[in-house]
Motif scaffolding. Structure first.
Motif, PDB file in Angstrom:
ATOM      1  N   ALA A  56       0.827  -1.050  -0.164  1.00 22.74           N
ATOM      2  CA  ALA A  56      -0.094   0.157  -0.170  1.00 22.74           C
ATOM      3  C   ALA A  56       0.844   1.287  -0.033  1.00 22.74           C
ATOM      4  O   ALA A  56       2.089   1.064   0.183  1.00 22.74           O
ATOM      5  CB  ALA A  56      -0.884  -0.107   1.269  1.00 22.74           C
ATOM      6  N   GLY A  77      -4.514   0.320  -1.638  1.00 23.94           N
ATOM      7  CA  GLY A  77      -4.710   1.428  -1.547  1.00 23.94           C
ATOM      8  C   GLY A  77      -3.481   2.720  -1.769  1.00 23.94           C
ATOM      9  O   GLY A  77      -2.369   2.335  -1.169  1.00 23.94           O
ATOM     10  N   HIS A  86      -2.052   3.335   4.990  1.00 23.16           N
ATOM     11  CA  HIS A  86      -2.254   4.764   5.334  1.00 23.16           C
ATOM     12  C   HIS A  86      -1.509   5.545   6.311  1.00 23.16           C
ATOM     13  O   HIS A  86      -1.499   6.719   6.066  1.00 23.16           O
ATOM     14  CB  HIS A  86      -4.080   4.726   5.519  1.00 23.16           C
ATOM     15  N   HIS A 112      -7.742   0.121   3.453  1.00 23.50           N
ATOM     16  CA  HIS A 112      -6.729   1.039   3.247  1.00 23.50           C
ATOM     17  C   HIS A 112      -6.331   1.566   4.426  1.00 23.50           C
ATOM     18  O   HIS A 112      -5.308   1.661   4.977  1.00 23.50           O
ATOM     19  CB  HIS A 112      -7.158   2.367   2.347  1.00 23.50           C
ATOM     20  N   GLY A 116      -7.484   3.797  -2.034  1.00 25.86           N
ATOM     21  CA  GLY A 116      -6.899   4.747  -1.005  1.00 25.86           C
ATOM     22  C   GLY A 116      -7.667   5.898  -0.923  1.00 25.86           C
ATOM     23  O   GLY A 116      -8.431   6.223  -1.825  1.00 25.86           O
TER      24      GLY A 116
END
Ligand code: OKV
Ligand code: MN
Length: 240
Positions: free
Chosen positions: A7, A40, A195, A114, A78
Motif C-alpha cells: 500500500a 490503496g 495509510h 486502506h 486509498g
C-alpha cells in the motif's frame, strides 16, 4: 507459498525511483506469489481513468503482465486514488475490491482495508471523505474537462498539505476503538492496512482473545510489503 500485500506507493512522475522499485517488485517478488493485494494509494493522485499520463499506462501494463503470468492482483481504493475506476482496473488486469474485505489465506481469515476509515479522530478528514465519496459529487467531478479537474485537484492537494501541518500525530493515527469494532464486526483476528505510514506489527487485545494489526509502510526511501504464509505474517522492507 505466500500472499503479498502492499500500500501507499504514492506513484507520481516526480519520483521515478519509486516507480522503478515497483516495476522491479512486480517482475521479481510478486512473480513468486500466490496473489498480490494493493491496499490503496498506489497513485499519489487520481482524477479519472481518462488522464492520459504515460505513468498510468506503464503501471497498468506491468500489472497486467503479472496477472497474465498467473498471479491474481486485487485493489482496494486509498484516500488518494479513490476515483480509480473499472476502466483502469481492466487495463491492469486487477480485480477491484470493496473498502473492507475478508480474505482467506491458507485457512486464516484476514481483514484488509486502506486504513483511512479507522482514523475517526480526524473529524475534518472524515467530513471531507464523505463529501468526495458522494456518488453524485463524483459523477459531477468526472464530467468536468480534464484540465479543470487537474486544476481543482492541485488546489485541493495544496490546501490539504497546509491543513495537515497543524494536525497532531495522534489525530492522524488509527483510533483503537475503531480497530476493535472492525475486528469484531468481521470476526477476524488479523487486520492488514496501510495509510498511516507507520509500519509495524501490533498485538491487539480483544474480547475474543489476541489479535494482530499489521501496518504497511509507505514507499518513500524503500519498498514495504507484508508477506503472509501458512504460519507467519512478516513485515518486510527492501531497497528500490
Ligand atoms: C486526493 C486528497 C487530493 C486527502 C474532487 C470530487 C470535488 C473527487 C475529487 C480531486 C482531488 C482526487 C479526486 C486528491 C486526496 C487530495 C487533497 C487531500 C486528504 C471532487 C471528487 F470535491 F472537487 F468535487 N478529487 N483528487 N486529500 O488530487 O487525487 O486524501 S487528488
Ligand atoms: Mn492513505
Amino acid at each position: 507459498m505466500a500472499t503479498l500485500f502492499i500500500a501507499d506507493l504514492h506513484l507520481n512522475v516526480h519520483e521515478p525511483a519509486i516507480t522503478a522499485g515497483f516495476l522491479r517488485f512486480l517482475a521479481r517478488d510478486a512473480q513468486q506469489a500466490d496473489a498480490l493485494y494493493i491496499l490503496g494509494d498506489l497513485f499519489d493522485a487520481w482524477i479519472g481513468d481518462d488522464d492520459p499520463q504515460p505513468l498510468h499506462a506503464n503501471v497498468a501494463d506491468a500489472l497486467h503482465q503479472l496477472q497474465q503470468r498467473g498471479v491474481p492482483c486485487y485493489f482496494i481504493h486509498g484516500n488518494r486514488d479513490f476515483l480509480l475506476g473499472k476502466h483502469f482496473a481492466t487495463q491492469a488486469g486487477m480485480t477491484l475490491l470493496p473498502a473492507e474485505q475478508v480474505v482467506e489465506c491458507y485457512g486464516r481469515r484476514i481483514l484488509i482495508m486502506h486504513g483511512d476509515t479507522l482514523c475517526i479522530d480526524d473529524a475534518a478528514y472524515q467530513k471531507y471523505r464523505r463529501r468526495v465519496h458522494n456518488p453524485i459529487i463524483q459523477w459531477l467531478f468526472l464530467r468536468l474537462p480534464l484540465r479543470l479537474r487537474l486544476n481543482v485537484a492541485a488546489k485541493m492537494r495544496a490546501a490539504s498539505q497546509q491543513a495537515n501541518q497543524h494536525k497532531s500525530q495522534q489525530i492522524m493515527d488509527v483510533n483503537p476503538q475503531a480497530v476493535q469494532a472492525c475486528l469484531r464486526k468481521c470476526a477476524v483476528n488479523t487486520l492488514i492496512h496501510g495509510h498511516t505510514h507507520r509500519p509495524a506489527l501490533h498485538r491487539v487485545m480483544t474480547q475474543s482473545g489476541e489479535a494482530q494489526r499489521a501496518v504497511l509502510g509507505a514507499w518513500h526511501e524503500q519498498g514495504w510489503m507484508i508477506k503472509v504464509t501458512a504460519d507467519d505474517t512478516a513485515l518486510i522492507s527492501f531497497p528500490f
